[in-house]
Design a protein around this motif. Structure first.
Motif, mmCIF file in Angstrom:
data_model
loop_
_atom_site.group_PDB
_atom_site.id
_atom_site.type_symbol
_atom_site.label_atom_id
_atom_site.label_comp_id
_atom_site.label_asym_id
_atom_site.label_seq_id
_atom_site.Cartn_x
_atom_site.Cartn_y
_atom_site.Cartn_z
ATOM 1 N N TYR A 94 1.153 -1.110 0.058
ATOM 2 C CA TYR A 94 0.147 -0.406 0.171
ATOM 3 C C TYR A 94 1.197 1.142 0.419
ATOM 4 N N ARG A 95 2.162 1.643 -0.626
ATOM 5 C CA ARG A 95 2.652 2.463 -0.184
ATOM 6 C C ARG A 95 2.988 2.891 -1.624
ATOM 7 N N ASP A 96 3.456 2.115 -2.567
ATOM 8 C CA ASP A 96 3.410 2.542 -3.863
ATOM 9 C C ASP A 96 2.806 1.198 -5.238
ATOM 10 N N ALA A 97 2.448 0.168 -4.219
ATOM 11 C CA ALA A 97 1.782 -0.687 -5.035
ATOM 12 C C ALA A 97 3.189 -1.570 -5.867
ATOM 13 N N PRO A 205 -0.983 -7.365 11.839
ATOM 14 C CA PRO A 205 -2.133 -7.046 11.471
ATOM 15 C C PRO A 205 -2.923 -5.740 11.018
ATOM 16 N N THR A 206 -1.972 -4.984 11.076
ATOM 17 C CA THR A 206 -2.089 -4.262 10.807
ATOM 18 C C THR A 206 -2.835 -3.443 9.584
ATOM 19 N N ASN A 207 -2.627 -4.183 8.625
ATOM 20 C CA ASN A 207 -3.507 -4.064 7.168
ATOM 21 C C ASN A 207 -4.928 -3.944 7.335
ATOM 22 N N ASP A 208 -5.570 -4.898 8.350
ATOM 23 C CA ASP A 208 -6.315 -5.661 8.693
ATOM 24 C C ASP A 208 -7.540 -4.392 9.709
ATOM 25 N N VAL A 209 -6.432 -4.536 10.932
ATOM 26 C CA VAL A 209 -6.974 -3.823 11.980
ATOM 27 C C VAL A 209 -7.022 -3.197 11.940
ATOM 28 N N ASP A 210 -6.479 -1.519 11.305
ATOM 29 C CA ASP A 210 -6.507 -0.209 11.352
ATOM 30 C C ASP A 210 -7.725 0.228 9.592
ATOM 31 N N GLY A 211 -7.905 -1.321 9.536
ATOM 32 C CA GLY A 211 -9.150 -0.903 8.067
ATOM 33 C C GLY A 211 -7.932 -0.011 6.763
ATOM 34 N N ILE A 234 -9.425 8.763 1.841
ATOM 35 C CA ILE A 234 -10.129 8.260 2.252
ATOM 36 C C ILE A 234 -10.339 7.688 3.852
ATOM 37 N N ARG A 235 -11.259 8.223 4.400
ATOM 38 C CA ARG A 235 -10.740 8.931 5.919
ATOM 39 C C ARG A 235 -11.316 6.991 6.849
ATOM 40 N N VAL A 236 -9.976 7.065 7.824
ATOM 41 C CA VAL A 236 -9.717 5.419 8.017
ATOM 42 C C VAL A 236 -9.992 5.657 10.009
ATOM 43 N N GLU A 237 -11.104 4.409 10.546
ATOM 44 C CA GLU A 237 -10.096 3.853 11.446
ATOM 45 C C GLU A 237 -10.958 2.778 11.293
ATOM 46 N N GLY A 238 -9.772 1.922 12.181
ATOM 47 C CA GLY A 238 -9.808 0.586 12.498
ATOM 48 C C GLY A 238 -10.095 -0.075 14.260
ATOM 49 N N ILE A 239 -10.399 -1.079 14.240
ATOM 50 C CA ILE A 239 -10.863 -1.588 15.449
ATOM 51 C C ILE A 239 -10.187 -2.141 16.900
ATOM 52 N N ARG A 240 -8.708 -1.996 16.974
ATOM 53 C CA ARG A 240 -8.537 -1.560 17.785
ATOM 54 C C ARG A 240 -8.927 -1.510 19.191
#
Lengths: 322, 322
Positions: A94-97, A205-211, A234-240
């Protein structure tokens, strides 16, 4: 059954999804009228390159971990290939693909269609990629980036004339599994550990739990529907920070998108909302259209054969459009 | 946008669905690349025949209730028509599927494709109809018979190679509405009255509450998936004897079909079952396939524009296949 062209297919990235596609394609190609088509080349940075793609050679290929090659060698292999379709199944970045983006670019510029299940290039560099595709008269298909083979944005192919108005979704199975287990009494950390031990969550698990994974899907859907919401806006809020009580009251990690906005955040859904009842790793999308109001598609969002089905869907779609 | 042929379309039956299709087709045909196509003729036993199909003439046509014609005149109009597609939107008849069946037969034998939203001919006389279609090299499309425009059996068009293994569904909105209202405390007769006053149930509710409509859909899905369960061999039990307690514990009128059997009956679904949470008039289908396991599609199963969307989907599908 419609007539199909004969295809020569190059597979890039031979991990779970690549191997799943190899198995599924070979099991189904006769039924699909693609008996003349073949996976002619496989390349993976860990196992190197091969053009001997029958089952026994592929088994041998998977043992050859001493033949690793660099990403620039992979690009050269793509350029030199006589395949007409490249299936890209490498890892997400997700940095530069990269390096997936360079692989796709090389494929398109050397006259090959591209099928991918990789969210990075589609979420981050959609316009650039589509520009290259259009300049070269080739197609890019990416059904597998949202809900694996389960119909998602492509459900509109079954609704000609319908205009999407807004989308809500539960598009990350890992966080939905964690929230489901928390609603059954587990702590966040125990639910996460369980998801990791079952292979639903990665060590980091960052990519998943942080959305971020969900945000990538929001960006992809927005691009497909002609709404302009690049991933970085895109505004992102995860589930931690979700508590067990919040999980038990129906909190889900919701993806939302319409023409004006796109966001990912935990939201309490009420009991009358079908999305509240989507449990475990299942994914779901609600698409509101002008002709039907709200329709829903639900099913697996990951898995070896489940994701390979998406690539097979893309392959048949490309084949039929030629 | 793919290139389309130009079509001349004859509409048979100009009630709610016929009028919805007229409106939707005219609103969407430009966006669909069908600007050259036209609804050229309309025929309805109540209003007679017209080939003046612009808006003002159609308004006038709907006032002409003194121009009623017989079903055999309708058949003659179909045979004499120069349309290439006939859209059949007349009433359902679970005894012998007439007069719809004769209309379709006349259309196919005079070289026209058929689109229908009428369950009778598809549930009762599928093989006969497909034989006539194949003899005449024409197509019959009937998406609207199951879940209106909401993707149902046609979701497999998005899953090339996937094989359906079994189907469960909530495919009758009227009974699901009654059961939902009963679960909220109403008696069966009050819930039925409410459904009737809201236009969800007919004055004679037999086809819905005794399960015949759901059984027709089980038969149609079975035919599409290559399972042989004609409507008269499907075991049917309706909802007349369901108590408020049973409704509150999650009883739904379930449609089931696989290769070996097909039935319709009330069944208690447990809380983890997504289908339990399908409320009101919403319809839902669960299709289990070999590649994806269980996937779900949910949405409206009736309505003027919602059903017209199905006919539009069929129209574009026929147009693209030519």
């Amino acid at each position: 059954m419609m007539a199909h062209r004969t295809h020569r297919i190059m597979v890039i990235g031979f991990g779970t999804v690549g191997q799943g596609f190899y198995e599924l394609f070979n099991a189904k190609r006769r039924a699909l009228g693609l008996e003349g088509s073949r996976i002619t080349e496989i390349v993976d940075m860990r196992f190197g390159y091969t053009n001997m793609t029958d089952e026994s050679h592929v088994r041998e290929y998977l043992g050859n971990v001493d033949r690793t090659i660099s990403s620039s060698d992979v690009v050269e292999r793509i350029k030199a290939s006589d395949a007409d379709i490249v299936c890209e199944f490498t890892w997400v970045n997700y940095r530069d693909a990269e390096p997936a983006f360079s692989y796709m670019k090389a494929a398109l510029e050397s006259g090959k269609h591209v099928i991918t299940t990789n969210k990075g290039p589609i979420a981050l560099r959609y316009r650039e990629l589509m520009h290259i595709a259009s300049e070269n008269g080739r197609k890019v298909r990416f059904k597998g980036t949202v809900m694996a083979g389960t119909p998602s944005f492509n459900i509109l192919d079954l609704l000609p004339g319908a205009r999407p108005v807004r989308v809500r979704g539960i598009l990350n199975g890992t966080t939905n599994y964690i929230l489901t287990r928390m609603s059954e009494g587990l702590s966040y950390s125990d639910a996460l550990k369980e998801a990791q031990s079952r292979g639903y969550a990665e060590a980091d698990p960052t990519n998943d739990v942080d959305g971020f994974d969900a945000a990538a899907k929001a960006a992809i859907i927005s691009s497909v529907f002609g709404w302009d919401h690049p991933m970085d806006r895109i505004r992102v809020e995860g589930i931690r920070n979700i508590t067990a009580e919040e999980a038990a009251s129906g909190t889900k990690l919701l993806v939302y998108a319409d023409r004006d906005e796109a966001w990912v955040r935990p939201q309490v859904l009420d009991d009358g909302d079908v999305l509240r009842h989507v449990k475990g790793v299942m994914n779901a999308i609600e698409i509101e259209t002008d002709t039907l109001g709200k329709i829903y598609s639900m099913g697996p969002g990951a898995g070896k054969i489940e994701t390979a089905q998406a690539a097979l869907t893309d392959l048949v779609s490309i084949s039929r459009s030629e």
